[in-house]
Write a protein that holds these residues in place. Structure first.
Motif, PDB file in Angstrom:
ATOM      1  N   LEU A 290       0.836  -1.199   0.000  1.00  0.00           N
ATOM      2  CA  LEU A 290       0.000   0.000   0.000  1.00  0.00           C
ATOM      3  C   LEU A 290       0.869   1.247   0.000  1.00  0.00           C
ATOM      4  O   LEU A 290       1.984   1.248   0.528  1.00  0.00           O
ATOM      5  CB  LEU A 290      -0.936   0.020   1.211  1.00  0.00           C
ATOM      6  CG  LEU A 290      -0.304   0.179   2.602  1.00  0.00           C
ATOM      7  CD1 LEU A 290      -0.235   1.656   3.019  1.00  0.00           C
ATOM      8  CD2 LEU A 290      -1.104  -0.577   3.654  1.00  0.00           C
ATOM      9  N   VAL A 291       0.364   2.296  -0.610  1.00  0.00           N
ATOM     10  CA  VAL A 291       0.969   3.622  -0.545  1.00  0.00           C
ATOM     11  C   VAL A 291      -0.152   4.623  -0.310  1.00  0.00           C
ATOM     12  O   VAL A 291      -1.296   4.400  -0.720  1.00  0.00           O
ATOM     13  CB  VAL A 291       1.745   3.998  -1.823  1.00  0.00           C
ATOM     14  CG1 VAL A 291       2.963   3.107  -2.004  1.00  0.00           C
ATOM     15  CG2 VAL A 291       0.843   3.938  -3.040  1.00  0.00           C
ATOM     16  N   TRP A 327       7.853  -5.428  -6.852  1.00  0.00           N
ATOM     17  CA  TRP A 327       7.064  -5.565  -8.084  1.00  0.00           C
ATOM     18  C   TRP A 327       5.695  -4.910  -7.895  1.00  0.00           C
ATOM     19  O   TRP A 327       5.215  -4.165  -8.760  1.00  0.00           O
ATOM     20  CB  TRP A 327       6.889  -7.034  -8.449  1.00  0.00           C
ATOM     21  CG  TRP A 327       6.168  -7.231  -9.754  1.00  0.00           C
ATOM     22  CD1 TRP A 327       6.704  -7.282 -11.007  1.00  0.00           C
ATOM     23  CD2 TRP A 327       4.739  -7.364  -9.919  1.00  0.00           C
ATOM     24  NE1 TRP A 327       5.714  -7.448 -11.948  1.00  0.00           N
ATOM     25  CE2 TRP A 327       4.497  -7.496 -11.308  1.00  0.00           C
ATOM     26  CE3 TRP A 327       3.660  -7.385  -9.054  1.00  0.00           C
ATOM     27  CZ2 TRP A 327       3.221  -7.659 -11.842  1.00  0.00           C
ATOM     28  CZ3 TRP A 327       2.381  -7.543  -9.570  1.00  0.00           C
ATOM     29  CH2 TRP A 327       2.169  -7.670 -10.949  1.00  0.00           C
ATOM     30  N   GLY A 328       5.067  -5.167  -6.733  1.00  0.00           N
ATOM     31  CA  GLY A 328       3.768  -4.558  -6.466  1.00  0.00           C
ATOM     32  C   GLY A 328       3.861  -3.049  -6.370  1.00  0.00           C
ATOM     33  O   GLY A 328       2.980  -2.326  -6.857  1.00  0.00           O
ATOM     34  N   LEU A 329       4.942  -2.541  -5.761  1.00  0.00           N
ATOM     35  CA  LEU A 329       5.118  -1.088  -5.641  1.00  0.00           C
ATOM     36  C   LEU A 329       5.245  -0.441  -7.016  1.00  0.00           C
ATOM     37  O   LEU A 329       4.684   0.638  -7.261  1.00  0.00           O
ATOM     38  CB  LEU A 329       6.346  -0.789  -4.796  1.00  0.00           C
ATOM     39  CG  LEU A 329       6.674   0.700  -4.583  1.00  0.00           C
ATOM     40  CD1 LEU A 329       5.547   1.404  -3.843  1.00  0.00           C
ATOM     41  CD2 LEU A 329       7.997   0.857  -3.819  1.00  0.00           C
ATOM     42  N   ARG A 330       5.965  -1.086  -7.928  1.00  0.00           N
ATOM     43  CA  ARG A 330       6.118  -0.517  -9.282  1.00  0.00           C
ATOM     44  C   ARG A 330       4.771  -0.413  -9.997  1.00  0.00           C
ATOM     45  O   ARG A 330       4.580   0.489 -10.823  1.00  0.00           O
ATOM     46  CB  ARG A 330       7.077  -1.377 -10.107  1.00  0.00           C
ATOM     47  CG  ARG A 330       8.531  -1.319  -9.629  1.00  0.00           C
ATOM     48  CD  ARG A 330       9.464  -2.034 -10.587  1.00  0.00           C
ATOM     49  NE  ARG A 330      10.817  -2.088 -10.050  1.00  0.00           N
ATOM     50  CZ  ARG A 330      11.310  -3.101  -9.361  1.00  0.00           C
ATOM     51  NH1 ARG A 330      10.547  -4.176  -9.137  1.00  0.00           N
ATOM     52  NH2 ARG A 330      12.544  -3.067  -8.901  1.00  0.00           N
ATOM     53  N   GLN A 331       3.858  -1.297  -9.690  1.00  0.00           N
ATOM     54  CA  GLN A 331       2.558  -1.278 -10.359  1.00  0.00           C
ATOM     55  C   GLN A 331       1.677  -0.126  -9.888  1.00  0.00           C
ATOM     56  O   GLN A 331       0.817   0.356 -10.635  1.00  0.00           O
ATOM     57  CB  GLN A 331       1.817  -2.613 -10.118  1.00  0.00           C
ATOM     58  CG  GLN A 331       2.604  -3.856 -10.495  1.00  0.00           C
ATOM     59  CD  GLN A 331       3.125  -3.795 -11.909  1.00  0.00           C
ATOM     60  OE1 GLN A 331       2.358  -3.586 -12.856  1.00  0.00           O
ATOM     61  NE2 GLN A 331       4.436  -3.995 -12.073  1.00  0.00           N
ATOM     62  N   ILE A 332       1.862   0.310  -8.644  1.00  0.00           N
ATOM     63  CA  ILE A 332       0.948   1.330  -8.110  1.00  0.00           C
ATOM     64  C   ILE A 332       1.594   2.698  -7.950  1.00  0.00           C
ATOM     65  O   ILE A 332       0.889   3.685  -7.727  1.00  0.00           O
ATOM     66  CB  ILE A 332       0.367   0.892  -6.740  1.00  0.00           C
ATOM     67  CG1 ILE A 332       1.485   0.620  -5.721  1.00  0.00           C
ATOM     68  CG2 ILE A 332      -0.515  -0.339  -6.900  1.00  0.00           C
ATOM     69  CD1 ILE A 332       0.970   0.260  -4.332  1.00  0.00           C
ATOM     70  N   TYR A 333       2.913   2.773  -8.058  1.00  0.00           N
ATOM     71  CA  TYR A 333       3.580   4.069  -7.870  1.00  0.00           C
ATOM     72  C   TYR A 333       3.194   5.042  -8.974  1.00  0.00           C
ATOM     73  O   TYR A 333       3.156   4.698 -10.159  1.00  0.00           O
ATOM     74  CB  TYR A 333       5.105   3.882  -7.869  1.00  0.00           C
ATOM     75  CG  TYR A 333       5.861   5.194  -7.880  1.00  0.00           C
ATOM     76  CD1 TYR A 333       5.931   5.993  -6.744  1.00  0.00           C
ATOM     77  CD2 TYR A 333       6.488   5.644  -9.045  1.00  0.00           C
ATOM     78  CE1 TYR A 333       6.618   7.195  -6.754  1.00  0.00           C
ATOM     79  CE2 TYR A 333       7.186   6.847  -9.065  1.00  0.00           C
ATOM     80  CZ  TYR A 333       7.238   7.618  -7.916  1.00  0.00           C
ATOM     81  OH  TYR A 333       7.918   8.817  -7.939  1.00  0.00           O
ATOM     82  N   ARG A 334       2.883   6.272  -8.571  1.00  0.00           N
ATOM     83  CA  ARG A 334       2.581   7.337  -9.521  1.00  0.00           C
ATOM     84  C   ARG A 334       3.431   8.555  -9.163  1.00  0.00           C
ATOM     85  O   ARG A 334       3.383   9.020  -8.019  1.00  0.00           O
ATOM     86  CB  ARG A 334       1.094   7.715  -9.470  1.00  0.00           C
ATOM     87  CG  ARG A 334       0.145   6.588  -9.852  1.00  0.00           C
ATOM     88  CD  ARG A 334       0.231   6.247 -11.336  1.00  0.00           C
ATOM     89  NE  ARG A 334      -0.700   5.193 -11.694  1.00  0.00           N
ATOM     90  CZ  ARG A 334      -0.445   3.888 -11.632  1.00  0.00           C
ATOM     91  NH1 ARG A 334       0.753   3.498 -11.196  1.00  0.00           N
ATOM     92  NH2 ARG A 334      -1.329   2.994 -11.981  1.00  0.00           N
ATOM     93  N   PRO A 335       4.205   9.062 -10.094  1.00  0.00           N
ATOM     94  CA  PRO A 335       5.020  10.254  -9.803  1.00  0.00           C
ATOM     95  C   PRO A 335       4.134  11.482  -9.604  1.00  0.00           C
ATOM     96  O   PRO A 335       2.973  11.516 -10.035  1.00  0.00           O
ATOM     97  CB  PRO A 335       5.908  10.383 -11.038  1.00  0.00           C
ATOM     98  CG  PRO A 335       5.142   9.695 -12.138  1.00  0.00           C
ATOM     99  CD  PRO A 335       4.384   8.586 -11.489  1.00  0.00           C
TER     100      PRO A 335
END
Length: 419
Positions: A290-291, A327-335
């Motif tokens: 989660l982020v 891998w999960g973080l790369r899918q949800i990260y938004r700059p």
């Protein structure tokens, strides 16, 4: 007296731990803050007398605390956990039936013990002399009534920290002095529903029909009613059940925008969760990442996301779990967002020794298992993160604020108390 249960509760536990190594704090108002020095999570009696409430935001009352001479501490969970373990070891000497309920509470079975009140007073004195932590002891026929007895022991100073409710008359007197939401399990949402049915006090709840309560609510509340009547429905849990999930999520000391810093924090949290996983002999078959941005700053762009990652086979290997989490973080990260929090949740936990492989999938390799256990042993002996993954970072500018952190007196050689 057969069938009695004692609840031992440490008084103002976090504040008491801080005072243990700083006796000059005795008699002074003390508060302990939550992660990131956010809000008050523990108060000494002197702080309570000043009107300081649980959940008070430190940044809003900072000036008042200074004017009142309040001693402020960041939460020191390493110290609190170690002192808790010492208290529980002492309690284990007073009964063969011990349920550690929380970091500062435990239920003790007293079946077969004579003079339960005297036993409670000896227990209280021994805990104080061997650990320095003050406790209160509530003794009654059921766990729910033991909670009532413990609360009575805390409120009624004339009892000397021990309350025995072994008769209906004593139980009635104690219940008559409590509000409905003081009863164990009766929260702020449930109390109004009971009031709507005409049940406004603990005594009226005890007198309610258990069958009606189950029909209107659930079996949990029915058990509470029966326990208030003196009918034991909740057994002591002598063995801690296996965790269903393991969570590690923290707010940052400052807003984070770069993926690399989020990845450092996430790698750190996965490493710590994996250590807990191995300590319990479990393996995880899934992980959620989660982020979140800061919801308390609505003027900033908001973004919250979660990604569920299913592993090909359950594992307790930190490296495999870190790889899946990133891998999960790369899918949800938004700059473009200022992130305030990230975390992980380990799911679908199973005993590590029962993980079934297949033709193409194998459980954790024995050498990897031994490597992980060796790292855990080194970190336990020499301190957290003595051996860690490079992905956890060096500077860690995202770490929690802890401006008032006391030393870890009992677990770090370089932070031992100096006289």
């Amino acid at each position: 007296m057969p069938g009695l249960v004692a609840l031992v509760d440490c008084n103002n536990f976090y504040a008491s731990c801080e005072r243990l190594f700083q006796p000059e704090l005795n008699g002074k108002p003390v508060v302990v803050l939550s992660n990131n020095d956010g809000c008050v999570i523990a108060r000494s009696n002197e702080s309570k007398a000043l009107g300081i409430k649980m959940g008070d935001a430190y940044h809003l009352r900072k000036r008042e605390f200074a004017d009142w001479g309040v001693q402020v501490f960041s939460s020191n969970y390493t110290l609190y956990g170690d002192i808790s373990a010492r208290v529980m070891r002492v309690l284990g000497e007073f009964t063969p039936d011990l349920e550690v309920y929380s970091i500062d509470e435990a239920f003790l079975g007293l079946a077969g013990f004579g003079d339960p009140e005297g036993h409670g007073r000896r227990l209280r004195a021994t805990v104080a002399s061997q650990t320095g932590i003050p406790v209160c002891v509530g003794i009654a026929p059921t766990k729910t009534l033991a909670k009532v007895a413990n609360r009575t022991a805390k409120k009624d100073l004339a009892r000397g920290g021990v309350c025995l409710l072994d008769t209906e008359e004593a139980q009635t007197d104690a219940l008559s002095k409590l509000a409905l939401d003081d009863i164990w399990g009766i929260g702020g949402r449930l109390a109004p529903k009971l009031v709507a049915l005409g049940i406004t006090t603990p005594l009226e709840l005890r007198a309610a029909d258990p069958v009606m309560i189950r029909q209107r609510f659930n079996v949990v509340l029915q058990r509470t009613v029966l326990e208030l009547k003196g009918i034991a429905c909740l057994d002591l849990e002598r063995d801690s059940p296996d965790s269903k999930t393991i969570c590690s999520a923290r707010s940052f000391g400052r807003a984070v925008e770069r993926f690399e810093e989020l990845a450092e924090a996430l790698t750190t949290y996965v490493s710590r969760s994996a250590e807990k996983l191995r300590r319990q002999g479990l393996a995880a078959a899934a992980i959620s990442v989660l982020v979140s941005t800061n919801r308390h700053k609505p003027e900033e762009p908001q973004f919250h996301a979660t990604r569920h990652v299913r592993l090909t086979i359950a594992t307790a290997d930190s490296a495999r779990l870190i790889r899946a989490a990133l891998w999960g973080l790369r899918q949800i990260y938004r700059p473009g967002f200022r992130y305030k929090k990230t975390g992980i949740l380990l799911l679908d936990l199973v005993p590590a020794g029962a993980v079934q492989g297949s033709l193409f999938l194998r459980p954790d390799d024995r050498r990897r298992v031994e490597l992980m256990l060796a790292i855990d042993a080194i970190n336990r002996r020499y301190g957290r993160d003595r051996v860690r993954f490079a992905g956890t970072g060096l500077e860690r500018g995202w770490k929690l604020k802890a401006e008032f952190h006391s030393p870890r007196y009992t677990t770090r050689w370089d932070e031992l108390l100096r006289v």
